[in-house]
Design an enzyme around this catalytic site. Sequence first.
Site, PDB file in Angstrom:
ATOM      1  N   ASP A  64       0.041   5.086   1.078  1.00 32.30           N
ATOM      2  CA  ASP A  64      -0.102   6.006   2.210  1.00 32.30           C
ATOM      3  C   ASP A  64      -0.111   5.249   3.535  1.00 32.30           C
ATOM      4  OD1 ASP A  64      -0.333   8.114   0.382  1.00 32.30           O
ATOM      5  OD2 ASP A  64      -2.506   7.903   0.267  1.00 32.30           O
TER       6      ASP A  64
ATOM      7  N   ASP B 163       0.872  -1.163   0.000  1.00 31.54           N
ATOM      8  CA  ASP B 163       0.000   0.000   0.000  1.00 31.54           C
ATOM      9  C   ASP B 163       0.917   1.224   0.000  1.00 31.54           C
ATOM     10  OD1 ASP B 163      -2.419   1.550   0.351  1.00 31.54           O
ATOM     11  OD2 ASP B 163      -1.824   1.776   2.451  1.00 31.54           O
TER      12      ASP B 163
END
Length: 176
Positions: free
Chosen positions: A10, A8
């Site tokens: 952020d 991922d």
Amino acid sequence: MKKAVFLDRDGVINEVLTDRVKFVNQPHELYFLPGVPEAIKKLNTFFDYIFVVTNQGGVGLGYMKESQLVKIHDYMIAELKKEGAIIHEVVYCPHKPKSGCACRKPNSKLIEDLGNKYDIELSLSYMVGDTDTDIIAGKKAGTKGVFLGESDPLADAIFPDLISSVDWIMEDAKTK
């Protein structure tokens, strides 16, 4: 069989909702979390591919244009490369949250599409994220899930940050 780590963005690679930055809407707002370049560089030595799989609903909500998001990702890839850390591809869902699209995590389409494109054995691969939607997407795709944070009941392992997860990921992958 090729193996990959899906990251991922952020909260895994870069800061979000910190004192310095709320959301990353410009390249200069992207600040790597501690140890991220080193972690990716280490993963590069063991895995065939490292990918970034990210929901970017800010595009669908009108906070930034898709072309700006691409500039942010190009900047991220270039800055990591300067440190010897290679991201092979970044894929993202630009749609609004709750839009019902197939690509937004917790759906697994982005991971599965990368798996097909690069001939990845997803059962030998890992999804690393900081939300339950990341772990659910990985599980739906058939990967192991590594959660960065306090706890996630679906995760195969939990660590405070990416750099501390790398040794476990590599050791676990050796057993397959």
